[in-house]
Design a protein around this motif. Structure first.
Motif, PDB file in Angstrom:
ATOM      1  N   ALA A  55      29.502 -36.644  11.078  1.00 27.62           N
ATOM      2  CA  ALA A  55      28.363 -36.972  10.225  1.00 27.62           C
ATOM      3  C   ALA A  55      27.458 -35.748  10.093  1.00 27.62           C
ATOM      4  CB  ALA A  55      27.576 -38.138  10.805  1.00 27.62           C
ATOM      5  N   GLN A  56      26.868 -35.653   8.921  1.00 27.91           N
ATOM      6  CA  GLN A  56      25.987 -34.524   8.678  1.00 27.91           C
ATOM      7  C   GLN A  56      24.576 -34.839   9.151  1.00 27.91           C
ATOM      8  OE1 GLN A  56      27.872 -35.934   6.200  1.00 27.91           O
ATOM      9  NE2 GLN A  56      29.493 -34.416   6.161  1.00 27.91           N
ATOM     10  N   THR A  57      23.871 -33.803   9.556  1.00 20.00           N
ATOM     11  CA  THR A  57      22.453 -33.942   9.887  1.00 20.00           C
ATOM     12  C   THR A  57      21.676 -32.852   9.175  1.00 20.00           C
ATOM     13  OG1 THR A  57      22.671 -32.590  11.864  1.00 20.00           O
ATOM     14  CG2 THR A  57      22.898 -34.961  12.147  1.00 20.00           C
ATOM     15  N   VAL A  58      20.450 -33.172   8.818  1.00 19.82           N
ATOM     16  CA  VAL A  58      19.564 -32.229   8.153  1.00 19.82           C
ATOM     17  C   VAL A  58      18.254 -32.213   8.924  1.00 19.82           C
ATOM     18  CG1 VAL A  58      18.350 -31.677   6.023  1.00 19.82           C
ATOM     19  CG2 VAL A  58      20.635 -32.700   5.924  1.00 19.82           C
ATOM     20  N   THR A  59      17.758 -31.025   9.233  1.00 17.47           N
ATOM     21  CA  THR A  59      16.549 -30.903  10.036  1.00 17.47           C
ATOM     22  C   THR A  59      15.514 -30.042   9.328  1.00 17.47           C
ATOM     23  OG1 THR A  59      17.837 -31.077  12.081  1.00 17.47           O
ATOM     24  CG2 THR A  59      15.610 -30.202  12.269  1.00 17.47           C
ATOM     25  N   LEU A 105       9.545 -23.115   2.926  1.00 17.34           N
ATOM     26  CA  LEU A 105       9.842 -24.311   3.723  1.00 17.34           C
ATOM     27  C   LEU A 105      11.250 -24.173   4.296  1.00 17.34           C
ATOM     28  CD1 LEU A 105       8.533 -27.084   1.275  1.00 17.34           C
ATOM     29  CD2 LEU A 105       7.253 -25.642   2.865  1.00 17.34           C
ATOM     30  N   SER A 106      11.393 -24.523   5.558  1.00 19.39           N
ATOM     31  CA  SER A 106      12.669 -24.328   6.249  1.00 19.39           C
ATOM     32  C   SER A 106      13.507 -25.593   6.284  1.00 19.39           C
ATOM     33  CB  SER A 106      12.416 -23.870   7.686  1.00 19.39           C
ATOM     34  OG  SER A 106      11.696 -22.660   7.715  1.00 19.39           O
ATOM     35  N   CYS A 107      14.810 -25.394   6.301  1.00 11.89           N
ATOM     36  CA  CYS A 107      15.750 -26.502   6.415  1.00 11.89           C
ATOM     37  C   CYS A 107      17.027 -25.985   7.059  1.00 11.89           C
ATOM     38  CB  CYS A 107      16.061 -27.081   5.040  1.00 11.89           C
ATOM     39  SG  CYS A 107      17.371 -28.339   5.020  1.00 11.89           S
ATOM     40  N   THR A 108      17.516 -26.694   8.041  1.00 17.20           N
ATOM     41  CA  THR A 108      18.824 -26.382   8.607  1.00 17.20           C
ATOM     42  C   THR A 108      19.657 -27.647   8.568  1.00 17.20           C
ATOM     43  OG1 THR A 108      18.072 -26.865  10.859  1.00 17.20           O
ATOM     44  CG2 THR A 108      17.950 -24.564  10.120  1.00 17.20           C
ATOM     45  N   TYR A 109      20.963 -27.464   8.581  1.00 13.92           N
ATOM     46  CA  TYR A 109      21.850 -28.619   8.497  1.00 13.92           C
ATOM     47  C   TYR A 109      23.069 -28.370   9.358  1.00 13.92           C
ATOM     48  CZ  TYR A 109      24.183 -25.550   5.177  1.00 13.92           C
ATOM     49  OH  TYR A 109      24.794 -24.477   4.587  1.00 13.92           O
ATOM     50  N   ASP A 110      23.754 -29.436   9.639  1.00 10.85           N
ATOM     51  CA  ASP A 110      24.956 -29.331  10.448  1.00 10.85           C
ATOM     52  C   ASP A 110      26.069 -30.110   9.761  1.00 10.85           C
ATOM     53  OD1 ASP A 110      26.057 -30.405  13.744  1.00 10.85           O
ATOM     54  OD2 ASP A 110      26.614 -28.647  12.560  1.00 10.85           O
ATOM     55  N   PHE A 126      21.451 -33.057   1.825  1.00 14.25           N
ATOM     56  CA  PHE A 126      22.840 -32.575   1.855  1.00 14.25           C
ATOM     57  C   PHE A 126      23.752 -33.596   1.184  1.00 14.25           C
ATOM     58  CE2 PHE A 126      26.387 -30.380   3.995  1.00 14.25           C
ATOM     59  CZ  PHE A 126      27.361 -31.367   3.979  1.00 14.25           C
ATOM     60  N   MET A 127      24.712 -33.110   0.406  1.00 13.99           N
ATOM     61  CA  MET A 127      25.716 -33.979  -0.202  1.00 13.99           C
ATOM     62  C   MET A 127      27.080 -33.322  -0.034  1.00 13.99           C
ATOM     63  SD  MET A 127      26.329 -34.912  -4.232  1.00 13.99           S
ATOM     64  CE  MET A 127      24.812 -35.822  -4.487  1.00 13.99           C
ATOM     65  N   ASP A 128      28.035 -34.011   0.571  1.00 14.08           N
ATOM     66  CA  ASP A 128      29.353 -33.390   0.639  1.00 14.08           C
ATOM     67  C   ASP A 128      30.153 -33.741  -0.620  1.00 14.08           C
ATOM     68  OD1 ASP A 128      30.423 -35.865   2.951  1.00 14.08           O
ATOM     69  OD2 ASP A 128      31.274 -35.603   0.949  1.00 14.08           O
ATOM     70  N   GLY A 167      16.526 -34.670   5.235  1.00 11.23           N
ATOM     71  CA  GLY A 167      15.742 -34.249   6.378  1.00 11.23           C
ATOM     72  C   GLY A 167      14.486 -35.103   6.484  1.00 11.23           C
ATOM     73  N   GLU A 168      13.681 -34.785   7.496  1.00 10.41           N
ATOM     74  CA  GLU A 168      12.502 -35.601   7.794  1.00 10.41           C
ATOM     75  C   GLU A 168      11.365 -35.376   6.816  1.00 10.41           C
ATOM     76  OE1 GLU A 168      13.905 -33.310   9.670  1.00 10.41           O
ATOM     77  OE2 GLU A 168      14.437 -34.105  11.657  1.00 10.41           O
ATOM     78  N   GLY A 169      11.398 -34.263   6.106  1.00  8.23           N
ATOM     79  CA  GLY A 169      10.352 -33.963   5.145  1.00  8.23           C
ATOM     80  C   GLY A 169       9.312 -32.989   5.682  1.00  8.23           C
ATOM     81  N   THR A 170       8.738 -32.213   4.771  1.00  2.00           N
ATOM     82  CA  THR A 170       7.629 -31.306   5.075  1.00  2.00           C
ATOM     83  C   THR A 170       6.499 -31.597   4.098  1.00  2.00           C
ATOM     84  OG1 THR A 170       9.043 -29.523   5.902  1.00  2.00           O
ATOM     85  CG2 THR A 170       6.837 -28.905   5.138  1.00  2.00           C
TER      86      THR A 170
END
Lengths: 115, 117
Positions: free
Chosen positions: B1-5, B21-26, B94-96, B108-111
């Protein structure tokens, strides 16, 4: 061209009551989605549908049911509302064509409060 | 499963300045899309910009641009010449590309960005 329309916009329920949220889209989109938005958690997918008559569970499906009897409509049901279901609910839709990452189009949300 | 932070719950910037604004994903996928959505106080979800993972060139849309670092799984949003109307919650998503995923977005959680006059 209305896009994605959600009804109602606001609702207050008592614990144990039931209700149905209606989503309608006029863009001939194949895919439709229900998300919930809670503070600090972003939007989380409840259920989605890739076509008329088909539905699938998302990340947080418990306590919800959905139906997609017509391509343009996607219904979200709460059979026995709980305070944990207090949230803002968003419906979205998109085309099936994925070559260019068809973006989701969102409705304006339904604010649901369960007391 | 993907995660977005999104590690920045809140940010502020002065009008006309630039903010990132920062964003990382897995993910274990190699083909996917990344999005930034904006949610003003009206609650409407507005697409800001989209990036295709197989394209190395960073996407730009007027004052909005991204810095996409695939190896680092980083996808930051830069807003230049900030305007008061940019005040909003910003979501990275994120969209695969797998057909079986049904074009689902993982957010993600939002900024919360505030532009000050």
């Amino acid at each position: 061209n209305a896009g994605v329309t959600q009804t109602p916009k606001f609702r207050v329920l008592k614990t144990g009551q039931s209700m149905t949220l209606l989503c309608a889209q006029d863009m001939n989109h194949e895919y439709m989605y229900w998300y919930r938005q809670d503070p600090g958690m972003g939007l989380r997918l409840i259920h989605y549908s890739v076509g008329e008559g088909t539905t699938a569970k998302g990340e947080v499906p418990d306590g919800y049911n959905v139906s997609r009897l017509k391509k343009q409509n996607f219904l979200l049901g709460l059979e026995s509302a709980a305070p944990s279901q207090t949230s803002v609910y968003f419906c979205a839709s998109s085309f099936r064509v994925r070559l260019v990452g068809s973006p989701l189009h969102f409705g304006n949300g339904t604010r649901l409060t369960v007391t | 499963a993907q995660t977005v932070t999104q590690s920045q719950p809140e940010m502020s910037v002065q009008e006309a300045e630039t903010v990132t604004l920062s964003c990382t994903y897995d993910t274990s996928e190699s083909n996917y899309y990344l999005f930034w959505y904006k949610q003003p106080p009206s609650r409407q979800m507005i697409l800001v910009i989209r990036q295709e993972a197989y394209k190395q060139q960073n996407a730009t849309e007027n004052r909005f641009s991204v810095n996409f670092q695939k190896a680092a799984k980083s996808f930051s949003l830069k807003i230049s010449d900030s305007q008061l109307g940019d005040t909003a919650m910003y979501f990275c998503a994120f969209m695969d590309r797998k057909e079986t995923s049904g074009s689902r977005l993982t957010f993600g959680e939002g900024t919360q960005l505030t532009v000050n006059p």
